[in-house]
Motif scaffolding. Structure first.
Motif, short mmCIF file in Angstrom:
data_model
loop_
_atom_site.label_atom_id
_atom_site.label_comp_id
_atom_site.label_asym_id
_atom_site.label_seq_id
_atom_site.Cartn_x
_atom_site.Cartn_y
_atom_site.Cartn_z
N SER A 16 0.83 -1.21 0.00
CA SER A 16 0.00 0.00 0.00
C SER A 16 0.86 1.25 0.00
N GLN B 2 -3.04 1.74 8.21
CA GLN B 2 -3.22 0.63 7.27
C GLN B 2 -3.28 -0.73 7.97
N ALA C 162 -4.08 -4.06 -1.93
CA ALA C 162 -3.54 -2.81 -1.40
C ALA C 162 -3.44 -1.74 -2.47
N GLN C 163 -3.47 -2.13 -3.75
CA GLN C 163 -3.32 -1.18 -4.84
C GLN C 163 -4.66 -0.63 -5.32
#
Length: 625
Positions: A281, A350, A367-368
């Motif tokens: 991330s 996160q 995470a993208q």
């Protein structure tokens, strides 16, 4: 030096530009995944019931988000117009709250304040959670509330708690905090962020007069030597003591409520997978956003778009980030503490969400998607405002130099404006790519076709069925059923368990003839239409046994008069079926198991002859044959 009026004009222009772009993104979007889950629950529950508002949705406790979704579904069922308007209105509130916060944190800043605003308005980190309605109902209230409460906290601390409207500020911040929590439990982060921002602001030595009430009012910068920086923590606490106590109480109560109703900790989790997701991330999402990336978004339907920044963009992002940090630390007093706090937040914020999704089967590309990063973008914006409002470091203090010449100052302003324009242009490329990927989804077309088809076929009861896999997977059951998605529509057939005409929605949402798959067959009765064999309780023989399940039965019959019959499987409830005089076909869905189907006429004088039949699942007739 930009005038105050010019700064405000540019800021409002930027906000309007953002809303125009976001409005276009919302107008060209549509419902997706969790949106349909919210609609399904709003269609199958009273929207003011606790079963609806207090439901733990994928680990989230979000009664206010459910309420907005429910009201939208009641007003305009499965209509994207109301959610799209909701997105733009919430974004407008958040953007205005962020600009107010920037002016409170950095009242004397000019181009720097505009740079901070531009980062928030156009950062790719804030885009995915905006386009997705369900995510926006969580994220946008959090952003607006965080910006508002940070500003209120700083106003109280700078006045030393001596503002004449201090009580009103505490009340309104508390209300805002509660509302934000009702939309998203992650709003709990607002309290530590606000306290940290107030403490860091106190370190800078910027204070407003105790009677300041307007954003951007005149302020006096105190020499840091008059008050040691070690007292910043104490000033931050005592200046807004009542605010911290009240918000702290709300924090504790809401945390207890959240853990009592939420199932966020359910499922399998992995520490190593959590760490990999957090790093992905940061490295592949947060860092490229500093140069307006990523430019490439890909979608693996039914997943949301994922940003894929090339290596050069990631490296460039790290270089830009490093340059900004070095400049801040070298040029601004206290910038190192601000940078440290931002790093802690970016990582810590996160961890909970990635931990909740850290099973061994979770793809790192999750995470993208960047939908968990809007609050991170806002915290970075807070950091920018704090740094530009801080006094110059000792080596760059005005007393050590003759000052910056006007032409150099103007050149610096132009350089910042140019770099900002390039970053915004890069962000627009990213947004265009995201929008193209976001529109590559069959959900909108399916819903539009299905609404038209249901409106055109209202005369016959329809069996429930699942939405296509590319629209919503079975893990969302029962909210992946069409009776949930379209339950609030006024123009549609009734959904039931018996019908005389089997119709289904195909994968495109169009109504087509249905049929029953032949998992088992029903043997025809030994009578005839003129000699009906069923006049009392009878069992229809099957070609084989049935396991416990919800089965669909289709059987032809002749009835001497119209009436009612009862059908049932072993260990399952009986269903009443309406039959018509003459030759027809009856379809019924029964739960149970066994080797035969019990059938019993309920209407006096009713007799039937049954022909061949099938027991199985409902499918399109063209696929069954």
């Amino acid at each position: 030096m930009l005038s105050r009026r010019t700064i405000w004009s540019v800021a409002i222009t930027m906000i309007v530009a953002q809303l125009v772009v976001r409005g276009w993104l919302a107008a060209t979007g549509n419902f997706y995944w969790d949106d349909l889950v919210l609609i399904g629950r709003a269609s199958s529950n009273p929207i003011l019931s606790w079963d609806y508002l207090g439901h733990s949705h994928d680990g989230h406790f979000m009664p206010a988000a459910f309420l907005v979704a429910g009201v939208s579904t009641v007003i305009a069922p499965v209509n994207w117009v109301v959610p799209a308007v909701t997105l733009v209105v919430l974004q407008a509130l958040a953007s205005l709250a962020v600009w107010r916060m920037i002016r409170v944190l950095a009242p004397q800043a000019g181009i720097g304040a505009l740079a901070a605003l531009a980062f928030y308005l156009f950062s790719p980190m804030t885009v995915p959670a905006f386009a997705w309605w369900a995510a926006a109902l969580n994220s946008l209230p959090l952003q607006a509330a965080m910006a508002w409460i940070v500003a209120d906290a700083v106003l109280l601390v700078r006045s030393g708690g001596r503002r004449h409207d201090a009580r009103f500020i505490v009340i309104r911040s508390t209300v805002v905090f509660v509302v934000a929590l009702a939309f998203f439990e992650k709003s709990l982060f607002i309290l530590p962020v606000a306290f940290a921002a107030a403490t860091l602001s106190a370190r800078s030595g910027v204070r407003g007069r105790p009677d300041d009430t307007a954003v951007g009012s005149d302020t006096d910068r105190l020499d840091a030597s008059t008050e040691p920086t070690e007292t910043a923590l104490i000033r931050a606490f005592t200046g807004a003591r009542t605010l911290w106590v009240v918000l702290g109480g709300v924090f504790v109560v809401w945390l207890l409520v959240f853990f009592s109703v939420s199932d966020a900790t359910a499922g399998e989790h992995s520490i190593s997978q959590t760490l990999r997701l957090v790093w992905r991330s940061i490295n592949n999402a947060v860092v490229p956003s500093f140069v307006g990336g990523p430019w490439e978004w890909e979608r693996w339907v039914p997943s949301p778009p994922m940003g894929f920044a090339p290596v050069w963009m990631i490296v460039l992002g790290w270089l830009v980030l490093a340059a900004l940090v070095v400049w801040a630390v070298m040029m601004r007093r206290g910038a190192l503490a601000v940078v440290a706090c931002v790093i802690v937040y970016v990582v810590a914020a996160q961890i909970p969400v990635m931990w909740n999704r850290s099973s061994a089967n979770t793809a790192l590309e999750l995470a993208q998607t960047m939908r968990y990063l809007p609050d991170t973008a806002l915290v970075i914006t807070i950091a920018i405002a704090l740094i530009i409002s801080s006094p110059p470091s000792c080596r760059h203090a005005p007393g050590r130099h003759t000052g910056v010449r006007p032409e150099r100052r103007q050149a610096g302003v132009l350089a910042v404006a140019l770099v900002g324009a390039l970053a915004v242009a890069s962000a627009m490329i990213s947004l265009a790519s995201f929008s193209s990927s976001w529109r590559d989804d069959p959900t909108g077309d399916y819903l539009a076709n299905a609404k038209r088809s249901l409106a055109d076929h209202q005369d016959h009861t329809m069996f429930d069925q699942a939405l296509p896999l590319e629209v919503l997977l079975p893990v969302a059951y029962p909210n992946n059923q069409i009776s949930h998605t379209f339950g609030r529509l006024r123009e549609r057939p009734e959904f039931g368990v018996t019908t005389d005409r089997l119709q289904v929605l195909d994968s495109s949402g169009r109504m087509v003839d249905g049929a029953v798959t032949p998992a088992r067959t029903i043997e025809p009765g030994r009578g005839a239409c003129d000699r009906p064999e069923i006049t009392g309780p009878t069992e229809l023989s099957l070609s084989g046994p049935l396991l416990q399940w919800r089965w669909t039965i289709g059987v032809g019959y002749c009835a001497n008069i119209p009436g009612q019959i009862e059908m049932a499987l072993d260990d399952g409830p009986a269903q009443q079926v309406t039959v018509q005089a003459g030759l027809h076909v009856a379809y019924v869905q029964l739960e149970g198991r066994g080797h035969g189907i019990s059938i019993r006429p309920l209407t006096p004088g009713l007799a039937l002859h049954t022909g061949e039949g099938r027991v199985g699942e409902v499918a399109e007739a063209r696929l069954v044959g």
